[in-house]
Write a protein that holds these residues in place. Sequence first.
Motif, short mmCIF file in Angstrom:
data_model
loop_
_atom_site.label_atom_id
_atom_site.label_comp_id
_atom_site.label_asym_id
_atom_site.label_seq_id
_atom_site.Cartn_x
_atom_site.Cartn_y
_atom_site.Cartn_z
N LYS A 76 0.91 14.81 -2.74
CA LYS A 76 1.99 14.49 -3.67
C LYS A 76 1.48 13.79 -4.93
O LYS A 76 2.26 13.47 -5.82
N ASN A 77 0.15 13.55 -4.95
CA ASN A 77 -0.45 12.84 -6.10
C ASN A 77 0.28 11.52 -6.35
O ASN A 77 0.59 11.16 -7.50
N THR A 78 0.53 10.82 -5.28
CA THR A 78 1.33 9.60 -5.33
C THR A 78 0.69 8.50 -4.50
O THR A 78 0.08 8.77 -3.46
N MET A 79 0.83 7.28 -4.97
CA MET A 79 0.35 6.10 -4.26
C MET A 79 1.54 5.23 -3.91
O MET A 79 2.56 5.25 -4.61
N TYR A 80 1.41 4.46 -2.83
CA TYR A 80 2.50 3.62 -2.37
C TYR A 80 2.01 2.19 -2.11
O TYR A 80 0.83 1.95 -1.87
N LEU A 81 2.96 1.27 -2.15
CA LEU A 81 2.70 -0.10 -1.71
C LEU A 81 3.87 -0.52 -0.86
O LEU A 81 4.98 -0.74 -1.38
N GLN A 82 3.66 -0.61 0.44
CA GLN A 82 4.68 -1.10 1.36
C GLN A 82 4.57 -2.61 1.39
O GLN A 82 3.52 -3.15 1.72
#
Length: 126
Positions: A76-82
């Motif tokens: 998805k070419n996406t980064m996350y921060l939970q």
Amino acid sequence: QGRFVESGGGLVQPGGSLRLSCAASGFTLNYYSIGWFRQAPGKEREGVSCISSSDGRTYYRDSVQGRFTISRDNAKNTMYLQMNSLKPEDTGVYYCVTDCFFDGVVVVTTLPDDYWGRGTQVTVSS
């Protein structure tokens, strides 16, 4: 020229959770070490977390260790921060960056200011 679009911020009570997203356009995220910075009102920007492009190793500032988790979805070419167990001191504008690394003490980045996105506001308050 590549750019980031950060999202997912909001107002949350202490102890709550948020999941930030960073969508990249114009470049491929998995070619870079990527991470998150934040800036609280009246304070300098500080590194929060970074994930290495070479080995996937993750780094966190001490104050968020065990509460925040950085991840990436290359498809998805996406980064996350939970972000869990949020505290009022986590309040600030959160930005995603490339070219981050851990210098042994803190997360830093060499990304020029012109390449930073608008960020997403996180407010932790009761």
